[in-house]
Design a protein around this motif. Structure first.
Motif, PDB file in Angstrom:
ATOM      1  N   ILE A   1      38.888  48.357  50.952  1.00 60.33           N
ATOM      2  CA  ILE A   1      38.673  47.303  51.956  1.00 60.33           C
ATOM      3  C   ILE A   1      39.751  47.379  53.043  1.00 60.33           C
ATOM      4  O   ILE A   1      39.456  47.310  54.236  1.00 60.33           O
ATOM      5  N   ARG A   2      41.001  47.568  52.624  1.00 54.98           N
ATOM      6  CA  ARG A   2      42.089  47.703  53.611  1.00 54.98           C
ATOM      7  C   ARG A   2      41.861  48.913  54.507  1.00 54.98           C
ATOM      8  O   ARG A   2      42.110  48.858  55.709  1.00 54.98           O
ATOM      9  N   MET A   3      41.363  50.016  53.906  1.00 56.71           N
ATOM     10  CA  MET A   3      41.085  51.210  54.714  1.00 56.71           C
ATOM     11  C   MET A   3      40.088  50.891  55.831  1.00 56.71           C
ATOM     12  O   MET A   3      40.277  51.313  56.974  1.00 56.71           O
TER      13      MET A   3
ATOM     14  N   LYS B   1      33.539  43.149  50.448  1.00 53.78           N
ATOM     15  CA  LYS B   1      34.154  41.942  49.879  1.00 53.78           C
ATOM     16  C   LYS B   1      33.215  41.259  48.878  1.00 53.78           C
ATOM     17  O   LYS B   1      33.661  40.705  47.870  1.00 53.78           O
ATOM     18  N   THR B   2      31.923  41.308  49.165  1.00 53.11           N
ATOM     19  CA  THR B   2      30.943  40.777  48.204  1.00 53.11           C
ATOM     20  C   THR B   2      31.017  41.571  46.898  1.00 53.11           C
ATOM     21  O   THR B   2      30.995  41.010  45.796  1.00 53.11           O
ATOM     22  N   ILE B   3      31.124  42.898  47.025  1.00 60.20           N
ATOM     23  CA  ILE B   3      31.207  43.750  45.835  1.00 60.20           C
ATOM     24  C   ILE B   3      32.494  43.462  45.066  1.00 60.20           C
ATOM     25  O   ILE B   3      32.506  43.438  43.836  1.00 60.20           O
ATOM     26  N   GLU B   4      33.598  43.203  45.799  1.00 57.16           N
ATOM     27  CA  GLU B   4      34.864  42.863  45.136  1.00 57.16           C
ATOM     28  C   GLU B   4      34.669  41.583  44.303  1.00 57.16           C
ATOM     29  O   GLU B   4      35.136  41.503  43.158  1.00 57.16           O
TER      30      GLU B   4
ATOM     31  N   LEU C   1      32.749  42.458  41.231  1.00 58.53           N
ATOM     32  CA  LEU C   1      33.600  43.151  40.252  1.00 58.53           C
ATOM     33  C   LEU C   1      34.530  42.161  39.543  1.00 58.53           C
ATOM     34  O   LEU C   1      34.761  42.270  38.333  1.00 58.53           O
ATOM     35  N   ARG C   2      35.042  41.168  40.282  1.00 55.26           N
ATOM     36  CA  ARG C   2      35.872  40.145  39.629  1.00 55.26           C
ATOM     37  C   ARG C   2      35.038  39.378  38.603  1.00 55.26           C
ATOM     38  O   ARG C   2      35.534  38.989  37.540  1.00 55.26           O
ATOM     39  N   GLY C   3      33.752  39.175  38.913  1.00 52.83           N
ATOM     40  CA  GLY C   3      32.844  38.530  37.956  1.00 52.83           C
ATOM     41  C   GLY C   3      32.711  39.356  36.682  1.00 52.83           C
ATOM     42  O   GLY C   3      32.671  38.812  35.575  1.00 52.83           O
ATOM     43  N   VAL C   4      32.646  40.689  36.841  1.00 54.07           N
ATOM     44  CA  VAL C   4      32.550  41.576  35.679  1.00 54.07           C
ATOM     45  C   VAL C   4      33.820  41.441  34.828  1.00 54.07           C
ATOM     46  O   VAL C   4      33.754  41.373  33.596  1.00 54.07           O
ATOM     47  N   ILE C   5      34.972  41.379  35.492  1.00 51.01           N
ATOM     48  CA  ILE C   5      36.254  41.230  34.768  1.00 51.01           C
ATOM     49  C   ILE C   5      36.256  39.921  33.971  1.00 51.01           C
ATOM     50  O   ILE C   5      36.631  39.904  32.792  1.00 51.01           O
ATOM     51  N   ARG C   6      35.777  38.851  34.603  1.00 48.59           N
ATOM     52  CA  ARG C   6      35.702  37.568  33.873  1.00 48.59           C
ATOM     53  C   ARG C   6      34.774  37.687  32.666  1.00 48.59           C
ATOM     54  O   ARG C   6      35.059  37.133  31.599  1.00 48.59           O
TER      55      ARG C   6
END
Lengths: 90, 90, 90, 90
Positions: C22-24, D12-15, D18-23
């Motif tokens: 994202i930063r990239m 950012k939506t994908i991020e 992915l945080r949802g997967v971690i939870r």
């Protein structure tokens, strides 16, 4: 047995499809059309692999896991993991 | 032309490989071994696709992009995007 | 439990990798470099999936297949087939 | 620029996904559900890659191929081939 007949039929259809791709290249077909047909062949191969895996899970894997040979149980599970890992790479 | 010869040779090798897979199924080979060989066929098909795309980029796509037909330029780029998108799905 | 710790650690590393992507994009990095990093994220996700599947086969699937609930056995095998089929498409 | 905004928003939506997967893993969700969500994340990443490639083809690649720097033309085409090849492996 019935399942093998379906697998064989599908694989022979794919072989015919692949020969069609070879003819396309021999007749100088447009590159992108050739790539698309190769992708269609791969998609059909994935379907056959899935079908073979399904049969395998319902026969060999079930028998092994319900049996008392721990080494055999470990082996069949390791193989499933390996083909899954490989499937994410091809 | 030279490139087409390489492509054809590779595709015929893959056809032979696929016939080998069919024989494996006919002879009741172990399911996992059949799946592995199908994955090897797919991996080889991916290599051929990449080679065909490379030739295509260096010939048709280069010619189109250096030409003055905007519609043609758009078309060849759209095709590249499409085969890339498809490649992530097979 | 130990396995979950490894899975979590890997997923958090991947989350960090994705934030880097994202930063990239925010810093207008070269498109091809962004695509390569996204492919690296996907490759890491495939490794995590394979690890989760391996744990699952050695726990839930083994328990279900060794149990006497035929419906449950069928269900766990169907799920393996489904994630395998999906893995050939993403 | 507009395109970058779309790319950023999608990443950012994908991020968040992915945080949802971690939870899910933290809350001991069912393995197969976790794998399915990881596959959904990968599918979304593929869509972003395709979009970035499309933008790249219509900007940098078109400029390079219409320019007079043969080395530059060769470089951008080689990169397309490389990301295509890689896309068949992840």
């Amino acid at each position: 047995m019935e399942n093998d007949v379906t697998t064989l039929r599908r694989l022979k259809t794919i072989e015919g499809h692949l020969r069609g791709v070879i003819r396309m290249v021999e007749q100088d077909a447009y590159c992108i059309d050739v790539i698309r047909q190769i992708q269609a062949v791969e998609s059909a191969l994935n379907k056959v692999s899935t079908q073979i895996l399904e049969n395998h899970l319902n026969s060999c894997v079930t028998t092994a896991l319900r049996g008392n040979n721990a080494g055999e149980r470990e082996r069949v599970l390791k193989e499933i993991t390996e083909v899954f890992e490989m499937s994410t790479k091809v």
